[in-house]
Design a protein around this motif. Structure first.
Motif, mmCIF file in Angstrom:
data_model
loop_
_atom_site.group_PDB
_atom_site.id
_atom_site.type_symbol
_atom_site.label_atom_id
_atom_site.label_comp_id
_atom_site.label_asym_id
_atom_site.label_seq_id
_atom_site.Cartn_x
_atom_site.Cartn_y
_atom_site.Cartn_z
ATOM 1 N N LYS A 41 38.863 37.696 33.923
ATOM 2 C CA LYS A 41 38.861 38.150 35.670
ATOM 3 C C LYS A 41 38.328 39.210 36.628
ATOM 4 N N LEU A 42 39.024 40.632 35.830
ATOM 5 C CA LEU A 42 38.722 41.354 36.616
ATOM 6 C C LEU A 42 36.808 41.986 37.568
ATOM 7 N N GLN A 43 36.115 40.711 36.922
ATOM 8 C CA GLN A 43 34.896 41.261 37.385
ATOM 9 C C GLN A 43 34.656 40.732 38.790
ATOM 10 N N CYS A 44 35.354 39.435 39.225
ATOM 11 C CA CYS A 44 36.154 38.330 39.891
ATOM 12 C C CYS A 44 36.769 39.339 41.495
ATOM 13 N N ALA A 45 37.562 40.691 40.983
ATOM 14 C CA ALA A 45 38.807 41.147 41.632
ATOM 15 C C ALA A 45 38.071 42.370 42.292
ATOM 16 N N GLY A 46 36.444 42.135 43.084
ATOM 17 C CA GLY A 46 35.792 43.575 43.659
ATOM 18 C C GLY A 46 36.129 42.962 45.353
ATOM 19 N N GLU A 47 35.953 44.071 45.450
ATOM 20 C CA GLU A 47 35.858 43.547 47.651
ATOM 21 C C GLU A 47 34.141 43.043 47.676
ATOM 22 N N GLY A 48 34.441 41.788 48.276
ATOM 23 C CA GLY A 48 32.851 41.520 49.794
ATOM 24 C C GLY A 48 31.994 40.708 48.227
ATOM 25 N N LEU A 49 32.500 40.336 47.388
ATOM 26 C CA LEU A 49 32.194 39.245 46.082
ATOM 27 C C LEU A 49 31.546 38.117 46.887
ATOM 28 N N ASP A 50 30.346 37.403 47.021
ATOM 29 C CA ASP A 50 29.974 36.367 47.292
ATOM 30 C C ASP A 50 30.690 35.031 46.137
ATOM 31 N N LEU A 51 30.272 33.644 46.755
ATOM 32 C CA LEU A 51 30.662 32.868 45.904
ATOM 33 C C LEU A 51 29.827 32.717 45.087
ATOM 34 N N ALA A 52 28.442 32.887 44.770
ATOM 35 C CA ALA A 52 27.755 32.755 43.745
ATOM 36 C C ALA A 52 27.684 33.760 42.957
ATOM 37 N N TYR A 53 28.621 35.281 43.144
ATOM 38 C CA TYR A 53 28.501 35.873 42.099
ATOM 39 C C TYR A 53 29.940 35.323 41.084
ATOM 40 N N VAL A 54 31.196 35.370 41.894
ATOM 41 C CA VAL A 54 31.813 34.441 41.105
ATOM 42 C C VAL A 54 32.359 33.261 39.950
ATOM 43 N N THR A 55 31.314 32.388 41.228
ATOM 44 C CA THR A 55 30.821 30.663 40.460
ATOM 45 C C THR A 55 30.425 31.395 39.416
ATOM 46 N N ARG A 56 29.198 32.097 39.642
ATOM 47 C CA ARG A 56 28.265 32.579 38.587
ATOM 48 C C ARG A 56 28.580 32.804 37.277
ATOM 49 N N HIS A 57 29.625 34.293 37.198
ATOM 50 C CA HIS A 57 30.227 35.236 36.599
ATOM 51 C C HIS A 57 31.501 33.978 36.109
ATOM 52 N N ALA A 58 31.766 33.340 36.680
ATOM 53 C CA ALA A 58 32.919 31.750 36.026
ATOM 54 C C ALA A 58 34.618 32.668 35.599
ATOM 55 N N CYS A 59 34.650 34.171 37.036
ATOM 56 C CA CYS A 59 35.407 34.767 36.548
ATOM 57 C C CYS A 59 36.632 34.498 37.864
ATOM 58 N N LEU A 60 36.415 33.674 38.794
ATOM 59 C CA LEU A 60 37.378 32.653 39.677
ATOM 60 C C LEU A 60 38.395 32.641 38.534
ATOM 61 N N GLY A 61 40.132 32.565 39.624
ATOM 62 C CA GLY A 61 41.793 31.762 39.354
ATOM 63 C C GLY A 61 42.172 31.628 39.523
ATOM 64 N N ASP A 62 42.987 30.878 39.780
ATOM 65 C CA ASP A 62 44.541 30.646 40.872
ATOM 66 C C ASP A 62 45.130 32.242 41.208
ATOM 67 N N THR A 63 45.243 33.053 39.518
ATOM 68 C CA THR A 63 46.008 34.431 39.696
ATOM 69 C C THR A 63 45.554 35.070 40.779
ATOM 70 N N LEU A 64 43.575 35.036 40.768
ATOM 71 C CA LEU A 64 43.058 36.088 41.547
ATOM 72 C C LEU A 64 43.263 35.515 43.167
#
Length: 456
Positions: A41-64
């Motif tokens: 999940k920490l892969q998606c905790a950076g700033e300025g990440l686009d939808l393609a990145y967070v969905t490709r890495h499947a690291c988005l979640g409700d806590t984030l």
């Protein structure tokens, strides 16, 4: 009379033991998967990440995502402030009060989503260990189903569902491993309170109070006044915890407290709900008009009520025929009925089933089938978004995987409900008479009418 029957038992042997070394390894693996979930999940905790990145890495979640959407960084005490344009008070999650308080406390020492994930993971480590130990003491090596399978890695930090999982597991454990010599009525109160505690995090564990109470009333053994007293204790324990967790917020600002219920009640049934109501009723269900959404909500609510009552009725009939209601099996079936008929069946809800996969002795093939369907849904869901984010409009392998996963869950859940009701839970091993080394002891037990596996 079998003094260890579930409605009046005082102690139960574990259904299967694990050596201390194996239990330690089991806990280490479970903690390792939880930590792995954190790093994923920490892969998606950076700033300025686009939808393609967070969905490709499947690291988005409700806590984030809810860290920003619900303004947890403001550290505002939840459920009591004025409503915002999103329909909720500042800093408030769309979940019952204890989940919101847990998130608020986890957010207090940090100022970033990365720190919030780390603190949340640290608070979940003991939760995971407790669940693993309790399941191992009840179900032996079947606890590996929770401790070492994909759902824990994928969803430990996805939402706050581990909090309800530990409450559910603790409630079942208290019921089947109540210490000898302790008053059975307090067993009922504690079990009810633990399910009520789960309901104060997320509502569904409250449903398990119903089959437990029916078991207390139906199971042969105690006198009728004792049965009623214990059933009342279970209900009082559940209601007491729920009221303690909610009444202070109602008294401070009832409108803000009720906003969570209104928020969930008016939520649209759309692709994000992953429910049968959207996928089975297209193209009608794909409409976003208020009239269509109202009908969909009414339909899902009515179907959920009917399904839950039907499972309770079947469990009660089984209990009346046997003189002992299979309340754990009924609870597992009830959860399956709820998941398949409710308006929302989120990805991480598979975690809710993992304790029952362990404590109800269904064939492992059913567990593998459901976890596989969920894994296909997870992969397909995220990669479908990732491909669309980079301009792919044609139907892809990700869409196929998502469809197979969704329909796999929809088909398997009602089947699993039947399988659970036809299977044996770990608590029923308590009805077997303990071996007696004295010659002729087995015949004496049968003569006195002690329960045996044949009478199940």
């Amino acid at each position: 009379m079998n003094t260890r029957a579930i409605a009046g038992s005082s102690s139960v042997r574990p259904a299967g033991g694990v050596a201390a070394v194996e239990l330690v390894v089991m806990c280490v693996v479970a903690v390792g998967l939880t930590v792995g979930s954190l790093f994923q999940k920490l892969q998606c905790a950076g700033e300025g990440l686009d939808l393609a990145y967070v969905t490709r890495h499947a690291c988005l979640g409700d806590t984030l995502s809810l860290w920003g959407i619900r303004d947890l960084a403001s550290h505002v005490f939840p459920y009591v402030g004025p409503l915002t344009t999103r329909g909720l008070p500042p800093g408030t999650l769309e979940y019952p009060t204890l989940t919101g308080l847990w998130a608020w406390l986890s957010a207090l020492p940090v100022g970033s989503s990365r720190g919030f994930l780390v603190v949340t993971a640290l608070t979940f480590v003991p939760v995971v260990v407790v669940v693993t130990v309790l399941l191992a003491r009840m179900a032996g090596r079947r606890a590996w189903i929770f401790a070492a399978t994909p759902p824990l890695f994928l969803y430990a930090l996805y939402n706050w569902d581990l909090l309800t999982v530990v409450c559910t597991t603790a409630g079942v454990f208290a019921a089947v491993r109540w210490p000898a010599g302790r008053a059975p009525v307090w067993r009922a109160v504690v079990v009810g309170a633990l399910f009520g505690l789960g309901g104060a995090f997320k509502l569904y564990p409250l449903a398990f109070v119903a089959p437990f109470v029916l078991a207390l009333l139906v199971d042969a053994g105690p006198s009728w006044p004792d049965r009623v007293r214990r059933a009342a204790g279970a209900v009082a324990g559940a209601l007491g915890v729920v009221l303690a967790a909610n009444l202070p917020f109602v008294l401070v600002n009832a409108t803000s407290w009720f906003s969570v219920i209104r928020f969930q009640g008016t939520r649209d049934i759309d692709p994000s709900t992953l429910s049968v109501w959207y996928w089975a009723l297209q193209p009608w269900s794909a409409q976003s008009s208020p009239e269509v959404q109202l009908r969909l909500n009414l339909l899902s609510t009515a179907a959920t009520a009917v399904a839950v009552l039907a499972v309770l009725a079947v469990g009660l009939v089984i209990g009346l025929r046997r003189g002992r209601m299979p309340w754990i099996e009924t609870s597992a079936a009830l959860l399956c009925a709820y998941l398949v008929t409710n308006k929302v069946d989120s990805l991480q809800y598979v975690l809710w089933l993992t304790p029952f996969f362990a404590v109800v002795r269904i064939r492992l093939g059913w567990v593998v089938a459901y976890v596989t369907a969920n894994l296909l849904l997870f992969v397909g869901w995220f990669h479908s978004f990732a491909l669309k984010a980079v301009g792919v409009s044609a139907r892809t392998w990700a869409d196929e995987a998502q469809t197979i996963g969704i329909w796999g869950q929809i088909v398997l859940l009602p089947i699993l409900a039947v399988v659970f009701l036809r299977s044996r839970a770990v608590d029923r091993d308590a009805d077997r008479p303990e071996p007696d080394p004295r010659p002729g002891a087995a015949a004496g037990l049968r003569a006195r009418g002690t329960a045996s596996p044949a009478r199940e």
